[in-house]
Design a protein around this motif. Structure first.
Motif, PDB file in Angstrom:
ATOM      1  N   GLU A   1       1.588   6.648 -58.100  1.00 13.69           N
ATOM      2  CA  GLU A   1       1.215   7.889 -58.802  1.00 13.69           C
ATOM      3  C   GLU A   1       0.666   8.731 -58.973  1.00 13.69           C
ATOM      4  OE1 GLU A   1      -1.272   6.165 -61.587  1.00 13.69           O
ATOM      5  OE2 GLU A   1      -0.341   4.204 -61.616  1.00 13.69           O
ATOM      6  N   HIS A   2       0.434   9.114 -57.115  1.00 16.20           N
ATOM      7  CA  HIS A   2       0.232  10.765 -57.771  1.00 16.20           C
ATOM      8  C   HIS A   2       0.875  11.353 -56.249  1.00 16.20           C
ATOM      9  CE1 HIS A   2      -3.978  11.405 -59.845  1.00 16.20           C
ATOM     10  NE2 HIS A   2      -3.604  10.358 -60.188  1.00 16.20           N
ATOM     11  N   GLY A   3       0.984  12.711 -56.001  1.00 16.42           N
ATOM     12  CA  GLY A   3       1.772  13.627 -55.551  1.00 16.42           C
ATOM     13  C   GLY A   3       0.894  14.542 -54.693  1.00 16.42           C
ATOM     14  N   PHE A   4       1.297  14.653 -53.125  1.00 15.10           N
ATOM     15  CA  PHE A   4       0.454  16.012 -52.247  1.00 15.10           C
ATOM     16  C   PHE A   4       0.713  16.656 -51.940  1.00 15.10           C
ATOM     17  CE2 PHE A   4      -2.796  11.891 -53.159  1.00 15.10           C
ATOM     18  CZ  PHE A   4      -3.279  12.336 -53.335  1.00 15.10           C
ATOM     19  N   VAL A   5       0.977  18.174 -52.051  1.00 15.23           N
ATOM     20  CA  VAL A   5       2.044  19.028 -51.297  1.00 15.23           C
ATOM     21  C   VAL A   5       1.026  19.356 -49.974  1.00 15.23           C
ATOM     22  CG1 VAL A   5       2.144  20.930 -51.047  1.00 15.23           C
ATOM     23  CG2 VAL A   5       2.871  19.757 -53.750  1.00 15.23           C
ATOM     24  N   LEU A   6       0.833  19.087 -48.574  1.00 17.02           N
ATOM     25  CA  LEU A   6       0.456  18.920 -48.190  1.00 17.02           C
ATOM     26  C   LEU A   6       0.817  20.063 -47.447  1.00 17.02           C
ATOM     27  CD1 LEU A   6       1.346  15.503 -45.938  1.00 17.02           C
ATOM     28  CD2 LEU A   6      -0.929  16.430 -47.411  1.00 17.02           C
ATOM     29  N   GLU A   7       2.054  20.976 -47.439  1.00 15.22           N
ATOM     30  CA  GLU A   7       2.214  22.275 -46.898  1.00 15.22           C
ATOM     31  C   GLU A   7       3.796  22.889 -46.804  1.00 15.22           C
ATOM     32  OE1 GLU A   7       3.629  23.903 -42.249  1.00 15.22           O
ATOM     33  OE2 GLU A   7       3.628  21.410 -42.432  1.00 15.22           O
ATOM     34  N   ASP A   8       3.761  24.019 -47.132  1.00 17.31           N
ATOM     35  CA  ASP A   8       4.937  24.832 -47.325  1.00 17.31           C
ATOM     36  C   ASP A   8       5.132  25.630 -46.151  1.00 17.31           C
ATOM     37  OD1 ASP A   8       6.588  26.795 -48.489  1.00 17.31           O
ATOM     38  OD2 ASP A   8       5.570  28.079 -49.104  1.00 17.31           O
ATOM     39  N   ALA A   9       6.408  24.301 -45.605  1.00 17.40           N
ATOM     40  CA  ALA A   9       7.147  24.542 -44.876  1.00 17.40           C
ATOM     41  C   ALA A   9       8.373  25.989 -44.391  1.00 17.40           C
ATOM     42  CB  ALA A   9       7.487  23.560 -43.885  1.00 17.40           C
ATOM     43  N   THR A  10       8.246  26.872 -45.560  1.00 19.72           N
ATOM     44  CA  THR A  10       8.921  27.498 -45.861  1.00 19.72           C
ATOM     45  C   THR A  10       9.247  28.957 -44.247  1.00 19.72           C
ATOM     46  OG1 THR A  10       8.826  28.223 -48.743  1.00 19.72           O
ATOM     47  CG2 THR A  10       9.930  29.634 -47.175  1.00 19.72           C
ATOM     48  N   ALA A  11      10.236  28.595 -44.313  1.00 21.43           N
ATOM     49  CA  ALA A  11      10.713  29.250 -42.478  1.00 21.43           C
ATOM     50  C   ALA A  11      12.304  30.870 -43.032  1.00 21.43           C
ATOM     51  CB  ALA A  11      10.788  28.317 -41.980  1.00 21.43           C
ATOM     52  N   LEU A  12      10.875  31.483 -42.769  1.00 20.89           N
ATOM     53  CA  LEU A  12      12.504  33.224 -42.487  1.00 20.89           C
ATOM     54  C   LEU A  12      12.913  33.071 -41.881  1.00 20.89           C
ATOM     55  CD1 LEU A  12       9.911  35.565 -43.820  1.00 20.89           C
ATOM     56  CD2 LEU A  12      10.899  34.951 -45.065  1.00 20.89           C
ATOM     57  N   GLY A  13      14.552  33.839 -41.893  1.00 23.86           N
ATOM     58  CA  GLY A  13      15.311  33.370 -40.715  1.00 23.86           C
ATOM     59  C   GLY A  13      16.492  32.612 -40.980  1.00 23.86           C
ATOM     60  N   GLY A  14      17.559  32.412 -40.043  1.00 31.17           N
ATOM     61  CA  GLY A  14      18.342  31.616 -39.609  1.00 31.17           C
ATOM     62  C   GLY A  14      18.809  30.515 -40.286  1.00 31.17           C
ATOM     63  N   PRO A  15      19.283  29.146 -39.621  1.00 31.13           N
ATOM     64  CA  PRO A  15      19.665  27.872 -39.961  1.00 31.13           C
ATOM     65  C   PRO A  15      18.869  27.524 -38.292  1.00 31.13           C
ATOM     66  CG  PRO A  15      21.790  28.970 -39.863  1.00 31.13           C
ATOM     67  CD  PRO A  15      21.090  29.985 -39.683  1.00 31.13           C
ATOM     68  N   LYS A  16      18.568  28.038 -37.055  1.00 30.20           N
ATOM     69  CA  LYS A  16      17.995  27.932 -36.443  1.00 30.20           C
ATOM     70  C   LYS A  16      15.953  27.349 -36.851  1.00 30.20           C
ATOM     71  CE  LYS A  16      16.971  28.265 -31.450  1.00 30.20           C
ATOM     72  NZ  LYS A  16      15.258  28.805 -31.063  1.00 30.20           N
ATOM     73  N   ALA A  17      16.123  29.051 -37.949  1.00 31.69           N
ATOM     74  CA  ALA A  17      14.682  29.066 -37.963  1.00 31.69           C
ATOM     75  C   ALA A  17      14.182  27.798 -39.101  1.00 31.69           C
ATOM     76  CB  ALA A  17      14.159  30.546 -38.787  1.00 31.69           C
ATOM     77  N   TRP A  18      15.109  27.819 -39.736  1.00 38.56           N
ATOM     78  CA  TRP A  18      14.364  26.413 -39.922  1.00 38.56           C
ATOM     79  C   TRP A  18      15.122  25.531 -40.300  1.00 38.56           C
ATOM     80  CZ3 TRP A  18      18.669  23.312 -41.922  1.00 38.56           C
ATOM     81  CH2 TRP A  18      19.477  24.099 -42.154  1.00 38.56           C
TER      82      TRP A  18
END
Length: 120
Positions: A1-18
């Motif tokens: 019924e409801h969604g919760f955004v717990l974190e924006d885990a956006t990562a700067l950098g290349g594949p290792k970072a994300w």
């Protein structure tokens, strides 16, 4: 019924970072699954994530529609007040509130390529 955004885990950098950010978020929130789009680099994403110590198995899912079409039900949930941000995610909220349908790509202060419909 409801969604919760717990974190924006956006990562700067290349594949290792994300990959590291994805695995860290998975463990931090005791997630049930880590999912990647199969038709948008899925196998590469799975292999990259598996290089991170403690990585969970990655489930691949297929996107059969474009990003805008897939975002429409999420926009409806926001419009109905059924998505809640647990905390303040200023960069994510800027992206949500400044994108307008028809723009070539949404503005992203971090420089990532993502697509959302209008949420504000």
């Amino acid at each position: 019924e409801h969604g919760f955004v717990l974190e924006d885990a956006t990562a700067l950098g290349g594949p290792k970072a994300w990959a590291e950010a994805a695995v860290a978020a998975y463990h931090k929130h005791s997630a049930d699954a880590l999912v990647a789009e199969q038709n948008n680099g899925g196998e590469m994403v799975r292999i990259t994530i598996q290089t991170v110590p403690g990585a969970p198995p990655v489930q691949l899912g297929s996107a059969s529609r474009g990003k805008i079409t897939r975002a429409e039900p999420v926009q409806k949930l926001y419009d109905d007040g059924r998505v809640h941000h647990v905390g303040h995610f200023s960069q994510l909220e800027i992206e949500f509130c400044t994108y307008r349908p028809g723009m070539p790509s949404p503005p992203d202060p971090a420089g990532h390529e993502t697509t959302w419909t209008q949420f504000c």
